[in-house]
Design a protein around this motif. Structure first.
Motif, PDB file in Angstrom:
ATOM      1  N   THR A 224       7.755  -4.973   8.815  1.00 42.69           N
ATOM      2  CA  THR A 224       6.885  -4.186   9.119  1.00 42.69           C
ATOM      3  C   THR A 224       6.029  -3.292   8.133  1.00 42.69           C
ATOM      4  O   THR A 224       7.557  -2.451   7.701  1.00 42.69           O
ATOM      5  N   PRO A 225       4.896  -2.263   8.588  1.00 38.86           N
ATOM      6  CA  PRO A 225       4.650  -0.857   8.499  1.00 38.86           C
ATOM      7  C   PRO A 225       5.249   0.176   8.853  1.00 38.86           C
ATOM      8  O   PRO A 225       5.900   0.903   7.171  1.00 38.86           O
ATOM      9  N   GLU A 226       5.733  -0.106   9.653  1.00 40.23           N
ATOM     10  CA  GLU A 226       6.864   1.032  10.277  1.00 40.23           C
ATOM     11  C   GLU A 226       7.828   1.287   9.361  1.00 40.23           C
ATOM     12  O   GLU A 226       8.607   2.090   8.752  1.00 40.23           O
TER      13      GLU A 226
ATOM     14  N   LEU B 172       6.742 -11.189   7.885  1.00 34.85           N
ATOM     15  CA  LEU B 172       6.176  -9.808   7.658  1.00 34.85           C
ATOM     16  C   LEU B 172       4.876  -9.284   9.660  1.00 34.85           C
ATOM     17  O   LEU B 172       4.680  -8.465   9.766  1.00 34.85           O
TER      18      LEU B 172
ATOM     19  N   PHE C 200       7.703   2.490   5.957  1.00 32.27           N
ATOM     20  CA  PHE C 200       7.847   3.962   5.849  1.00 32.27           C
ATOM     21  C   PHE C 200       8.926   4.408   5.637  1.00 32.27           C
ATOM     22  O   PHE C 200       9.019   5.123   5.649  1.00 32.27           O
ATOM     23  N   ARG C 201      10.013   3.849   6.880  1.00 36.25           N
ATOM     24  CA  ARG C 201      11.527   5.248   7.681  1.00 36.25           C
ATOM     25  C   ARG C 201      12.304   4.068   6.212  1.00 36.25           C
ATOM     26  O   ARG C 201      12.311   4.972   5.721  1.00 36.25           O
TER      27      ARG C 201
ATOM     28  N   ASP D 224       0.856  -1.184  -0.018  1.00 37.76           N
ATOM     29  CA  ASP D 224       0.446   0.315   0.014  1.00 37.76           C
ATOM     30  C   ASP D 224       0.669   1.181   0.470  1.00 37.76           C
ATOM     31  O   ASP D 224       1.929   1.613   1.373  1.00 37.76           O
TER      32      ASP D 224
ATOM     33  N   GLU E  55       0.921   4.272   0.518  1.00 38.54           N
ATOM     34  CA  GLU E  55      -0.101   4.813   1.848  1.00 38.54           C
ATOM     35  C   GLU E  55       0.507   4.577   3.073  1.00 38.54           C
ATOM     36  O   GLU E  55       1.252   5.253   3.685  1.00 38.54           O
ATOM     37  N   THR E  56      -0.339   3.454   3.452  1.00 38.58           N
ATOM     38  CA  THR E  56       0.301   2.508   4.844  1.00 38.58           C
ATOM     39  C   THR E  56       1.042   1.883   4.819  1.00 38.58           C
ATOM     40  O   THR E  56       0.958   1.310   5.783  1.00 38.58           O
ATOM     41  N   TYR E  57       1.875   1.549   4.065  1.00 37.93           N
ATOM     42  CA  TYR E  57       2.920   0.657   3.528  1.00 37.93           C
ATOM     43  C   TYR E  57       2.372  -0.911   4.375  1.00 37.93           C
ATOM     44  O   TYR E  57       3.421  -1.991   4.896  1.00 37.93           O
TER      45      TYR E  57
ATOM     46  N   GLU F 103      -5.062 -12.435   7.782  1.00 31.80           N
ATOM     47  CA  GLU F 103      -3.539 -12.488   7.479  1.00 31.80           C
ATOM     48  C   GLU F 103      -3.232 -13.037   5.886  1.00 31.80           C
ATOM     49  O   GLU F 103      -1.985 -13.104   4.796  1.00 31.80           O
TER      50      GLU F 103
END
Lengths: 178, 291, 796
Positions: free
Chosen positions: C781-783, C698, C786-787, C656, C658-660, C725
């Motif tokens: 992870t999405p976090e 994940l 994001f980074r 995604d 935007e939300t990763y 999931e």
């Protein structure tokens, strides 16, 4: 008005259609009462914080975590555990022709390899039972969302999802509303 | 782990429950659905001397329309709200948020009053109460008082509820029929507490925005009402730029923490994304309502 | 090299049930709530145990006073290490490996604690509730010591020491090499390198660990019921530790709720409960709660890998060098030792490719964390992730199709048996076939077009491949854990045909959901020529089973299956001799099918198998001259080297923007596990294995903070994937019977988990390739995305 009491209380409830009584300390968890006092060891304890779902039973017809209820709270309630799903099921081993007594969900789990170690299975069955009574014709996504209430570490859920789809069909056919 | 010992009371009337609460004060815990309190007891993170189990107080369980409001008894189960036609019709946002609360077996027991009184900022109901300007009815030995949701949530897991009070009712005023709604959230897994959630109710006409209400979950010590973002929408309309600016403002308004699942930065970022998604979806729904 | 004896070739087994999709006979009891897990046992007079566990990561025990706890209601005993000293020897996981430093793992902490959750004392009470109440009355004072928080700092010379006796936190170091890798890499046209990170992993069996010990004074037999994968191994170890004769100890693992490696070690609680039961002469049970389980069950896969791969301009691999640091936690676990995971990483790192030059080094470093132990895949998930990730990077640099680059470098069919740089021998594998079929199933051209279109629309989508080869059914040539003084290379089958002609097959392997009762019955039925329903399989009880260890390391189908074939054939031979005597025919002209003995050239002539069985016990008068009565046998099997299993996994993912969040759109497995005993079970194992690999890729990560506190002590924080999931996993088989094992079986319980992290990471890297992002760490992870995306875009 009820008096403060840490000591045992008498409770009366119906479990799988039979009236049962017990003496319980108020803090005793419902799942421990079922397993230790009533000998119904089908409901399993997997986390005691409401995440894994292995202890899920029906309380007055609705799926609930028996690790997040006190036994005293079930006083007067009607419970169903996995042992009540198919009370007529034959004794193991399953011999050809003698398994007709399984509940359609159990039969479908068997057919579709919906279990491996079997530890989550009772909670999974009771959750699926509630899912199908609230949504008799669920999509695959709805089944997955409904079953996400119970963790399984063995199967990857695929056999379980297929089993619930198949059981939904059997139950619909049985009611003649397909 | 197993719960520590406690005295147990299961009153059948509210008066009885309040008298017990008065007697024990802070030493007692009110047990409603138990989906948050029971894990704390099982982990021995809470040692109440008594549990006051209000599950048998039947007078607290109802969902009805009264003087144009929808009044929900505090003991009403999330499951009841999920399958209530009245809730679905009159409070579609609450209904949508309900389906995001944990899982069905959790909602079987979990209550609306319990969720609000527990005041977990990442939970759906506090944010919905905030965004819908709900009124909470609290009852104590001195009688009843009513308090707007915005004043009810004080800080993390802390509310304006006095130790001798019980939440008895939540009153919602349904949004105008022309408005749209959305609850957007991101969680690591289905059914988990949201990393961030954004609830929105907006009433639009073309690109004009008559009213906008927005709030965020999981982005601060309490659910956070995003008033400055609402103002931007009303001022600038639901244009691409208006929505973008409102979302950016929302990210400024929140005060998230970092934990092992997400950093504060990422939560701010998600607030912006979800605010935009919530506005867009609410707007689409509003258009469908009118059509 | 083949350990198959003459006359035992694969063709001898006439498959009738082997290969069939037989529904499991375990399921009836498990579906109706009639399973028999440890916690389901409530013998009369049962006591319950609760352990006092350290809240500190590293501390000296200044004071430990149990006197107040002893006076609490329902308390029968409270024990500390002082009480245990006369009852049990300390556990020392030994290894003959050079440069391995042996350390003690006391069942209850002695003098100091080394990780959060380490047990210091045990309360035995009339109920678990009362036992937990009394824990709060144990007076304990700690002098905190500096935390040994992670492997890189623990490996520094000035780091605080966890085990004084070792003199260093580095408990082992090892190197495997072939050729001159430094020169090879210096000459490489293309080199790719990175630092890879596999985060610490928890197994999370749905059934927590637990055990029940009973020592009725009258029999003098100690019975331990345990949620274990290895009843035989436990029995042998306990006899030594408790100084009891082995034949007085019985270990039973009936129904066990998942294992995946975490239930294959000897645990402190098992030892303590045996000692307590022996002292109190009453049954005592301990059932871990989830928090205890997350704190104290062995964890896995905590590795930092610096790796560099060199290739020629045409894509031919010329060498790989790697330095691995493994965080082995606070203690060396028995019997596997701290060497298990570290050594297997450098053993498997060369992967399924021709690897002329190689050097893999590893250091195993002790830290204040739960002990590291086996978990599904041991060493292979991380090495597959590292190598397959480097392969994709090389493909990008060389502008080659990643599948083509792999096909070019796979060990070729004519190169088997292939000796790896670490000295393992791959008997045979279907590497090329698996990849080709995977591409067909994927419909690679269509999927590549879809990817181009989706990308044009601004979506982040990617395709990832991963191929692995693994050693399964490991025989005595290569111990499961190097240098370990216990035998893991053999298993046995004990077959008894009773006078009514029904068969009881007893094994020392012990399943936790793998369906042995069904699969091994299929093998036995075919080996004997009798009906499936006439064979009963018993596993997991040392009082009944022949000598053996248990179920781990993808060995049961190969070792127990091989022993079953041998035992079945031995009994069949004898039964045919008896039948020949009864029918006055040459046994060589007879065969058995469907429980009927018949003449090969006159199938209508014969007699029921049960008549032969009855005769076998009727005494010498009815038997051929000099034949011993009875139809029972125990046969052992040692596959010596073991056999290779291999697969190619393909993941198609979308990130995604935007939300990763990463969504897996398709997941394909094409695997070769040799002759398939039961496709239903094999596919279940593959899917379940992939599910755990997806979790690792994940979601799942054990997190300790710098003070050694566990931040993932509940299932709210340690994220096991739910049904929502996961997705349907497409499983396809290439079925090439192993050339080296009886029956042609290969092990396959771990493969799903081995391939998935690599395939998913490669797919995510592909999806983010336009940003130049390469995934070098799981979980994704999405976090983290994001980074990474922020950094790639230059946003602060």
């Amino acid at each position: 008005m009820s008096e403060p009491n840490e000591r045992s209380q008498t409770i009366t409830l119906r479990v799988n259609g039979t009236e049962r009584r017990g003496q319980v300390e108020p803090r005793k968890l419902l799942v421990d009462f079922l397993r230790e006092d009533l000998g119904l060891t089908g409901s399993h304890v997997g986390c005691e914080h409401g995440i894994c779902g292995a202890c899920t039973i029906l309380v007055n017809g609705e799926a609930a975590r028996s690790c997040l209820m006190l036994a005293v709270q079930a006083n007067g309630a009607e419970l169903m555990t996995v042992e009540g799903l198919a009370p007529q099921a034959g004794e193991p081993p399953a011999l050809p022709g003698k398994t007709g007594q399984l509940h359609p969900l159990q039969a479908a789990f068997w057919e579709h390899h919906g279990l491996q170690c079997g530890f989550c299975t009772p909670g999974m069955l009771m959750t699926a039972y509630d899912l199908l009574q609230t949504n008799p014709m669920p999509s695959e996504a709805e089944i997955r969302a409904g079953l996400s209430a119970v963790l399984c570490r063995c199967t990857g859920y695929q056999g379980i999802v297929e089993a619930v789809q198949a059981a939904a069909e059997t139950l619909r056919a049985r009611r003649g509303d397909r | 782990m197993k719960p520590p010992p406690f005295a147990y009371h299961a009153p059948t009337h509210l008066d009885e429950a309040l008298a017990l609460l008065e007697r024990y004060g802070d030493d007692a815990k009110v047990l409603a659905g138990g989906q948050s309190l029971m894990p704390l007891l099982n982990f021995r993170l809470s040692y109440p001397s008594a549990l006051i189990d209000i599950n048998r107080v039947a007078e607290l369980s109802y969902l009805r329309q009264e003087n144009g409001q929808v009044c929900i008894g505090a003991l009403t189960r999330q499951r009841t709200i999920e399958f209530s036609e009245l809730a679905r019709r009159q409070l579609p946002l609450l209904h949508e948020a309900t389906t995001l609360v944990g899982h069905l077996p959790i909602r079987t027991r979990g209550t609306i009053g319990g969720s609000l009184a527990h005041a977990d900022p990442a939970a759906e109901y506090p944010t919905v109460a905030l965004v819908l300007d709900a009124e909470l009815v609290l009852q104590g030995p001195g009688g009843r008082r009513s308090i707007p949701a915005e004043e009810f949530f004080v800080s993390y897991l802390t509310t304006a509820l006095a130790p001798n009070e019980i939440v008895t009712e939540i009153r919602f005023s349904p949004a105008p029929r022309t408005s749209g709604w959305a609850f957007e959230e991101v969680a690591r897994r289905h059914g988990d507490f949201a990393l961030v959630g954004v609830a929105g109710v907006i009433d639009t006409e073309g690109e004009q925005c008559r009213t906008a209400r927005l709030a965020a979950a999981g982005a601060g010590p309490t659910p956070i009402r995003l008033r400055a973002a609402e103002d931007i929408l009303v001022r600038e309309g639901v244009t691409e730029q208006g929505i973008q600016r409102a979302a950016a403002k929302a990210a400024e308004l929140v005060e998230p923490d970092s934990d092992i699942h997400a950093s504060a930065d990422f939560r701010r970022h998600l607030t912006e994304v979800l605010t935009r998604r919530a506005i867009q979806r609410a707007r689409e729904r509003g258009q469908e309502q009118r059509a | 090299m083949s350990s198959t004896e003459i006359g035992e070739s694969v063709e001898e087994l006439t498959p009738k049930f082997v290969g069939a999709r037989v529904k499991r006979r375990e399921d009836q009891r498990l579906l109706t709530g009639q399973g028999a897990y440890v916690d389901d046992h409530h013998p009369p007079g049962l006591l319950q145990a609760a352990f006092l566990r350290s809240p500190y990561a590293h501390a000296r025990i200044a004071r430990l006073d149990t006197s107040a706890a002893l006076t609490r209601p329902g308390v029968v005993a409270v024990l500390t290490s002082k009480d245990l000293v006369p009852l049990v020897k300390p556990v020392r996981a030994a290894s003959k490996m050079r440069e391995y430093k042996e350390t003690s793992f006391p069942p209850l902490a002695v003098e100091k604690v080394r990780y959060v959750g380490e047990a210091l004392a045990v309360v035995i009470a009339e109920s678990r509730y009362l036992a937990e109440d009394a824990l709060e009355w144990i007076n304990v004072e700690y002098d905190p010591l500096p935390t040994v928080a992670n492997a890189p700092t623990a490996a520094q010379p000035d780091a605080p020491l966890l085990h004084d006796e070792a003199g260093s936190n580095i408990l082992l170091s090892r190197e495997f090499a072939r050729g001159d890798v430094d020169a090879a890499l210096a000459s490489a046209a293309v080199r790719v390198r990175d630092r890879f990170r596999f985060r610490r992993h928890a197994t999370v069996c749905m059934e927590n660990r637990g055990c029940l010990a009973d020592y009725p004074a009258g029999t003098g037999e100690l019975t331990l019921r345990s949620a274990t994968q290895c009843p035989g191994l436990l029995r042998d170890a306990l006899a030594d530790l408790l100084d009891m004769p082995e034949h007085r100890i019985r270990v039973v693992a009936a129904d066990v709720g998942g294992g995946f490696g975490a239930k294959s070690s000897l645990y402190p609680e098992e030892i303590v409960l045996c000692a307590v039961a022996r002292r109190l002469k009453r049954p005592v049970k301990w059932i871990s709660d989830r928090q205890e389980d997350l704190k104290t069950s062995t964890q896995a896969w905590d590795e930092i890998v610096d790796a560099e791969l060199g290739l020629q301009a045409d894509g031919t691999i010329i060498g790989l060098r790697a330095d691995v640091t493994t965080d082995i936690g606070a203690y060396s676990i028995y019997p596997w030792t701290a060497t298990l995971e570290p050594i297997q990483t450098i053993s498997f790192l060369s992967g399924p490719y021709r690897m002329p030059h190689y050097r893999g080094r590893n250091r195993g470093v002790a830290t204040c964390k739960a002990p590291m132990g086996p978990y599904r895949g041991v060493g292979r998930p991380v090495t597959t992730f590292v190598l397959e990730s480097l392969m994709d990077r090389a493909a990008r640099l060389l502008a080659l199709d990643p599948a083509e680059l792999r096909l070019k470098n796979y060990i070729r069919a004519d190169e088997f048996p292939y000796k790896t740089p670490a000295g393992l021998v791959w008997d045979q594998a279907s590497l090329t076939e698996c990849m080709q079929k995977a591409r067909d199933v994927l419909d690679a051209d269509t999927t590549t077009r879809w990817r181009a279109q989706a990308r044009a629309a601004g979506r982040w989508v990617g395709i990832g491949f991963a191929t692995y080869i693994e050693l399964t059914g490991v025989g005595s040539a290569i111990p499961v854990s190097p240098g370990m003084p216990i035998a893991t290379g053999t298993e046995a089958a004990f077959l008894r045909i009773d006078p009514a002609g029904t068969v009881t097959a007893t094994f020392s392997v012990a399943p936790q959901g793998q369906g042995h009762e069904t699969a091994l019955a299929q093998v036995v039925a075919d080996a004997l020529g009798v009906a499936f329903d006439s064979v009963r399989v018993i596993c997991g009880d040392t009082a009944l089973a022949p000598q053996g260890t248990g179920t781990y390391a993808s060995r049961s189908a190969v070792l127990a299956g091989g022993a079953a074939i041998r035992a079945g054939q031995t009994l069949k031979e004898k039964a045919l001799k008896i039948a020949g005597h009864m029918m006055e025919s040459n046994p060589a002209n007879l065969d058995i099918r469907d429980g009927q003995v018949f003449l090969r050239d006159k199938p209508e002539r014969g007699l029921p198998f049960r008549a032969v069985a009855k005769t076998a016990y009727a005494g010498l008068r009815r038997l051929p001259k000099d034949m011993e009565p009875g139809l029972e046998v125990t046969r052992f099997y040692d596959p010596f080297f073991g056999t290779a299993s291999s697969a190619t996994h393909v993941a198609v993912v979308e990130v995604d923007t935007e939300t990763y969040a990463v969504t897996i759109k398709r997941y394909i497995v094409v695997e070769d596990c040799g002759r398939i005993i039961n496709p239903l079970i094999v596919e279940g194992q593959v899917r379940g294995g992939v599910a755990q690999g997806i979790g690792a890729a994940l979601y799942e990560e054990v997190v300790y903070d710098d003070a050694g506190q566990l931040l993932t002590g509940s299932l709210v924080d340690y994220l096991v994937p739910t049904a929502s999931e996961l997705l349907p996993i497409e499983v396809h088989h290439i079925e090439t019977p192993s050339p080296t094992t009886l029956g042609g079986f290969r092990g396959m319980g771990e493969g799903g988990t081995i391939g998935a992290p690599a395939a998913i990471a490669n797919a995510v890297s592909d999806a983010l390739s336009h940003l130049g992002i390469e995934i070098n760490e799981i979980p994704i992870t999405p976090e983290k995305l994001f980074r990474l995306v922020r950094a790639a875009e230059g946003t602060p």
